[in-house]
Design a protein around this motif. Sequence first.
Motif, PDB file in Angstrom:
ATOM      1  N   ALA A  82     106.672  34.632 122.260  1.00 52.75           N
ATOM      2  CA  ALA A  82     107.184  33.808 123.123  1.00 52.75           C
ATOM      3  C   ALA A  82     108.225  32.970 122.476  1.00 52.75           C
ATOM      4  O   ALA A  82     107.960  32.564 121.310  1.00 52.75           O
ATOM      5  CB  ALA A  82     106.306  33.067 124.205  1.00 52.75           C
ATOM      6  N   PRO A  83     109.291  32.657 123.138  1.00 56.22           N
ATOM      7  CA  PRO A  83     109.819  32.983 124.558  1.00 56.22           C
ATOM      8  C   PRO A  83     110.198  34.394 124.579  1.00 56.22           C
ATOM      9  O   PRO A  83     110.579  35.111 123.300  1.00 56.22           O
ATOM     10  CB  PRO A  83     110.910  31.865 124.791  1.00 56.22           C
ATOM     11  N   PRO A  84     110.453  35.004 125.618  1.00 56.14           N
ATOM     12  CA  PRO A  84     110.142  34.477 126.956  1.00 56.14           C
ATOM     13  C   PRO A  84     108.727  34.503 127.262  1.00 56.14           C
ATOM     14  O   PRO A  84     107.974  35.212 126.917  1.00 56.14           O
ATOM     15  CB  PRO A  84     110.791  35.488 128.043  1.00 56.14           C
ATOM     16  N   ASP A  85     108.461  33.513 128.061  1.00 64.15           N
ATOM     17  CA  ASP A  85     106.925  33.285 128.824  1.00 64.15           C
ATOM     18  C   ASP A  85     106.727  34.411 129.532  1.00 64.15           C
ATOM     19  O   ASP A  85     105.457  35.070 129.820  1.00 64.15           O
ATOM     20  CB  ASP A  85     106.712  31.961 129.226  1.00 64.15           C
ATOM     21  N   ALA A  86     107.674  34.674 130.594  1.00 65.72           N
ATOM     22  CA  ALA A  86     107.437  35.615 131.550  1.00 65.72           C
ATOM     23  C   ALA A  86     107.762  37.134 131.192  1.00 65.72           C
ATOM     24  O   ALA A  86     108.771  37.287 130.697  1.00 65.72           O
ATOM     25  CB  ALA A  86     108.331  35.241 132.854  1.00 65.72           C
ATOM     26  N   LEU A  87     106.903  38.133 131.298  1.00 63.39           N
ATOM     27  CA  LEU A  87     107.084  39.301 130.994  1.00 63.39           C
ATOM     28  C   LEU A  87     107.630  40.443 131.955  1.00 63.39           C
ATOM     29  O   LEU A  87     106.714  40.433 132.864  1.00 63.39           O
ATOM     30  CB  LEU A  87     105.932  39.970 130.238  1.00 63.39           C
ATOM     31  N   THR A  88     108.392  40.882 131.867  1.00 64.26           N
ATOM     32  CA  THR A  88     109.197  41.785 133.079  1.00 64.26           C
ATOM     33  C   THR A  88     109.063  43.371 132.830  1.00 64.26           C
ATOM     34  O   THR A  88     108.704  43.826 133.670  1.00 64.26           O
ATOM     35  CB  THR A  88     110.506  41.413 133.459  1.00 64.26           C
TER      36      THR A  88
END
Length: 352
Positions: A82-88
């Motif tokens: 991370a980052p990113p924290d959100a994984l899309t």
Amino acid sequence: MPRTTGVRLRAETAPNERRTPLVPTDAASLIAEGLPVTVEESPQRAFPVEEYARVGCRVAPAHSWPDAGPGEVVLGLKEPAAPPDALTHRHVFFGHAYRGQHGGPALLRRFAAGGGTLLDLEYLTDDDGRRVTAFGEFAGYVGAALAVLHQRRRLTTPLTATTRPALDARLREHTGGARALVIGALGRSGRGARRALEVAGVPTTGWDQAETADLDRPALRAHDLLVNAVAPAAPGPPFLTPEDLPRPDRALTVVADVTCDVTSDRNRLPVNDRTTDWERPVRRLHSAPPLDVIAIDNLPSLLPRESSTTFSAGLLPHLRVLPDGSPVWDRSAEAFRRALATPDHPERGSDG
Ligand SMILES: NC(=O)c1ccc[n+]([C@@H]2O[C@H](COP(=O)([O-])OP(=O)(O)OC[C@H]3O[C@@H](n4cnc5c(N)ncnc54)[C@H](O)[C@@H]3O)[C@@H](O)[C@H]2O)c1
């Protein structure tokens, strides 16, 4: 689910992670079949990026995968930094997140935040529940080899990546001098461990589930080396207890904990609660009589080209069918959905 438009091979960030799940020759096969492959630059990968470029892979900067198109499947071995924290995206790697391991809930929260999917490599299984590809054999081989070399006072540190012929040659420099016990002897790691011990000329006993159901502790303690190569389906009695350590009848002086499940409640060697590394591979657990443990969680990375080539060959047929999907991918996606539904109470099923 977006249409699969390609595979993006990430740069690994874990120290000493030199392996890759996709080697250049297999990337070439995917490209020939119409699936584009993008490879991130990585100085630590055992295969230079030029080898990938030569067979038609696009090259991208390290850690550029967050910008990959929504249809690109992001491929790696360990959790992306991370980052990113959100994984899309759809990610393919070893999450170590479904069996109560440290960091599992946090990883699942990253996916929940981004709406992405983890297609965990450990959960890619065939119709009979067998893993389609694994590093286990190399892990067992290297774990047992390190234990032998340490017992013979021939282990040089820090450890560095090598090749199988070079390691074999070091194991053959001497023979005998110890008796070894491999627990989990029928599995992939257990088989690899037995092979290394054979090369080293070390007489070996093999135990699997039948032999540990009613553990013969004196017999276990009478071996000089222990290789723990089990994949326990559930918590159970420890193979070594604190009471075993000070016993004067203990011949056992070196443990190679290939399983390395040190933060899980399935750990069968709870006398050791931490991993060791390439810098300091050996940790003293008890001084008199001495007992040392080797608990390295990236053992196959010490044979990075050979272990990657074998792993990639097992994964290739499944990467080929990524655009159409398959029961193998569906099973891994289903394991992810189940874990996501209960991130703080992960399932306790067997992972084989
Ligand atoms: N340290 C590393 O770098 C590394 C790398 C790869 C795999 N691993 C780990 O090594 C372990 C083994 O992997 P594998 O691929 O060989 O698994 P596997 O499923 O091929 O084999 C595991 C074996 O353990 C046996 N077993 C399970 N519970 C047992 C018990 N209570 N007593 C005796 N035997 C028991 C099973 O019957 C099986 O034969 C896994 O935990 C895996 O995550 C570690």
